[in-house]
Design a protein around this motif. Structure first.
Motif, PDB file in Angstrom:
ATOM      1  N   ALA A  70       0.866  -1.172   0.000  1.00 16.13           N
ATOM      2  CA  ALA A  70       0.000   0.000   0.000  1.00 16.13           C
ATOM      3  C   ALA A  70       0.905   1.225   0.000  1.00 16.13           C
ATOM      4  CB  ALA A  70      -0.917  -0.009   1.227  1.00 16.13           C
ATOM      5  N   PRO A  71       0.365   2.416  -0.226  1.00 18.54           N
ATOM      6  CA  PRO A  71       1.223   3.602  -0.268  1.00 18.54           C
ATOM      7  C   PRO A  71       2.063   3.817   0.988  1.00 18.54           C
ATOM      8  CG  PRO A  71      -0.920   4.125  -1.168  1.00 18.54           C
ATOM      9  CD  PRO A  71      -1.027   2.732  -0.589  1.00 18.54           C
ATOM     10  N   ASP A  72       1.571   3.388   2.147  1.00 16.02           N
ATOM     11  CA  ASP A  72       2.319   3.604   3.383  1.00 16.02           C
ATOM     12  C   ASP A  72       2.599   2.300   4.132  1.00 16.02           C
ATOM     13  OD1 ASP A  72      -0.266   3.040   4.117  1.00 16.02           O
ATOM     14  OD2 ASP A  72      -0.392   4.599   5.639  1.00 16.02           O
ATOM     15  N   GLN A  73       2.592   1.175   3.409  1.00 11.03           N
ATOM     16  CA  GLN A  73       2.829  -0.118   4.048  1.00 11.03           C
ATOM     17  C   GLN A  73       3.770  -0.970   3.202  1.00 11.03           C
ATOM     18  OE1 GLN A  73      -0.818  -2.183   4.786  1.00 11.03           O
ATOM     19  NE2 GLN A  73      -1.776  -0.427   5.756  1.00 11.03           N
ATOM     20  N   ILE A  74       4.655  -1.671   3.921  1.00 11.24           N
ATOM     21  CA  ILE A  74       5.499  -2.658   3.263  1.00 11.24           C
ATOM     22  C   ILE A  74       5.362  -3.975   4.013  1.00 11.24           C
ATOM     23  CG2 ILE A  74       7.188  -1.039   2.322  1.00 11.24           C
ATOM     24  CD1 ILE A  74       9.066  -1.851   4.661  1.00 11.24           C
ATOM     25  N   GLU A  75       5.635  -5.048   3.314  1.00  8.18           N
ATOM     26  CA  GLU A  75       5.714  -6.357   3.937  1.00  8.18           C
ATOM     27  C   GLU A  75       7.175  -6.758   3.896  1.00  8.18           C
ATOM     28  OE1 GLU A  75       3.534 -10.691   3.607  1.00  8.18           O
ATOM     29  OE2 GLU A  75       3.295  -9.254   1.987  1.00  8.18           O
ATOM     30  N   ILE A  76       7.649  -7.365   4.974  1.00 11.86           N
ATOM     31  CA  ILE A  76       9.031  -7.825   5.013  1.00 11.86           C
ATOM     32  C   ILE A  76       9.054  -9.327   5.242  1.00 11.86           C
ATOM     33  CG2 ILE A  76       9.878  -5.622   5.903  1.00 11.86           C
ATOM     34  CD1 ILE A  76      10.335  -7.156   8.616  1.00 11.86           C
ATOM     35  N   CYS A  77      10.138  -9.960   4.847  1.00 19.16           N
ATOM     36  CA  CYS A  77      10.406 -11.346   5.210  1.00 19.16           C
ATOM     37  C   CYS A  77      11.905 -11.583   5.069  1.00 19.16           C
ATOM     38  CB  CYS A  77       9.607 -12.335   4.363  1.00 19.16           C
ATOM     39  SG  CYS A  77      10.261 -12.668   2.732  1.00 19.16           S
ATOM     40  N   THR A  78      12.367 -12.643   5.700  1.00 21.78           N
ATOM     41  CA  THR A  78      13.742 -13.064   5.515  1.00 21.78           C
ATOM     42  C   THR A  78      13.732 -14.390   4.777  1.00 21.78           C
ATOM     43  OG1 THR A  78      13.763 -14.127   7.696  1.00 21.78           O
ATOM     44  CG2 THR A  78      14.634 -11.889   7.561  1.00 21.78           C
ATOM     45  N   ALA A  79      14.705 -14.569   3.917  1.00 21.69           N
ATOM     46  CA  ALA A  79      14.836 -15.799   3.142  1.00 21.69           C
ATOM     47  C   ALA A  79      16.266 -15.865   2.612  1.00 21.69           C
ATOM     48  CB  ALA A  79      13.834 -15.826   1.989  1.00 21.69           C
ATOM     49  N   GLU A  80      16.634 -17.030   2.109  1.00 22.21           N
ATOM     50  CA  GLU A  80      17.989 -17.175   1.559  1.00 22.21           C
ATOM     51  C   GLU A  80      18.088 -16.662   0.125  1.00 22.21           C
ATOM     52  OE1 GLU A  80      20.034 -20.835   2.275  1.00 22.21           O
ATOM     53  OE2 GLU A  80      19.043 -21.105   4.199  1.00 22.21           O
ATOM     54  N   SER A  81      16.931 -16.534  -0.552  1.00 26.68           N
ATOM     55  CA  SER A  81      16.945 -16.036  -1.933  1.00 26.68           C
ATOM     56  C   SER A  81      15.608 -15.387  -2.255  1.00 26.68           C
ATOM     57  CB  SER A  81      17.196 -17.187  -2.915  1.00 26.68           C
ATOM     58  OG  SER A  81      16.066 -18.048  -2.939  1.00 26.68           O
ATOM     59  N   ILE A  82      15.589 -14.606  -3.311  1.00 31.08           N
ATOM     60  CA  ILE A  82      14.341 -13.988  -3.751  1.00 31.08           C
ATOM     61  C   ILE A  82      13.345 -15.048  -4.221  1.00 31.08           C
ATOM     62  CG2 ILE A  82      14.990 -13.514  -6.148  1.00 31.08           C
ATOM     63  CD1 ILE A  82      13.624 -10.686  -5.607  1.00 31.08           C
ATOM     64  N   ASP A  83      13.863 -16.136  -4.785  1.00 36.22           N
ATOM     65  CA  ASP A  83      12.982 -17.229  -5.206  1.00 36.22           C
ATOM     66  C   ASP A  83      12.238 -17.824  -4.014  1.00 36.22           C
ATOM     67  OD1 ASP A  83      13.716 -16.918  -7.872  1.00 36.22           O
ATOM     68  OD2 ASP A  83      15.331 -18.396  -7.718  1.00 36.22           O
ATOM     69  N   ALA A  84      12.930 -17.984  -2.888  1.00 41.09           N
ATOM     70  CA  ALA A  84      12.300 -18.515  -1.677  1.00 41.09           C
ATOM     71  C   ALA A  84      11.247 -17.539  -1.153  1.00 41.09           C
ATOM     72  CB  ALA A  84      13.345 -18.806  -0.617  1.00 41.09           C
ATOM     73  N   ALA A  85      11.545 -16.247  -1.185  1.00 36.52           N
ATOM     74  CA  ALA A  85      10.571 -15.240  -0.743  1.00 36.52           C
ATOM     75  C   ALA A  85       9.333 -15.275  -1.633  1.00 36.52           C
ATOM     76  CB  ALA A  85      11.209 -13.856  -0.749  1.00 36.52           C
ATOM     77  N   GLU A  86       9.550 -15.330  -2.937  1.00 36.33           N
ATOM     78  CA  GLU A  86       8.425 -15.359  -3.877  1.00 36.33           C
ATOM     79  C   GLU A  86       7.589 -16.629  -3.742  1.00 36.33           C
ATOM     80  OE1 GLU A  86      10.435 -14.721  -7.586  1.00 36.33           O
ATOM     81  OE2 GLU A  86      10.404 -12.541  -7.336  1.00 36.33           O
ATOM     82  N   ALA A  87       8.207 -17.722  -3.336  1.00 37.56           N
ATOM     83  CA  ALA A  87       7.499 -18.994  -3.168  1.00 37.56           C
ATOM     84  C   ALA A  87       6.808 -19.088  -1.804  1.00 37.56           C
ATOM     85  CB  ALA A  87       8.466 -20.162  -3.348  1.00 37.56           C
ATOM     86  N   GLY A  88       6.894 -18.024  -0.994  1.00 44.54           N
ATOM     87  CA  GLY A  88       6.257 -18.033   0.321  1.00 44.54           C
ATOM     88  C   GLY A  88       7.028 -18.827   1.359  1.00 44.54           C
TER      89      GLY A  88
END
Length: 99
Positions: A70-88
């Motif tokens: 959203a305009p004033d919201q971000i979601e964060i996560c930690t992962a070993e790769s962007i592929d892992a983040a994208e895969a949930g």
């Protein structure tokens, strides 16, 4: 100089790598200043905001990823790769309100 990982007008729901998590900590710095996109904003400027994040570091080499939701919201996560983040498959997933 401040170098934004998530730039103004970034697409929603698209993960971007921000940096390495060290010892379960990451210092997230953000701004709404248009100078950041031009590379003209000092990292210690009064126009930057700072959020210290305490994160469970479940593996070595985990990185912090962010995505605009959203305009004033971000979601964060930690992962070993962007592929892992994208895969949930990320850890420490949470929503942050930027003010």
């Amino acid at each position: 100089m401040f170098q934004p990982a998530l730039k103004r007008h970034a697409e929603y729901q698209q993960w971007q790598q921000v940096g390495l998590v060290r010892n379960g900590r990451f210092d997230l710095t953000y701004t709404t200043s248009p100078l950041a996109n031009e590379g003209g904003l000092d990292a210690g400027s009064d126009e930057t905001c700072f959020i210290p994040l305490e994160l469970a570091q479940l593996a070595d080499k985990q990185r912090l990823f962010v995505r605009a939701v959203a305009p004033d919201q971000i979601e964060i996560c930690t992962a070993e790769s962007i592929d892992a983040a994208e895969a949930g498959q990320g850890d420490n997933q949470r929503l942050l309100h930027l003010t």
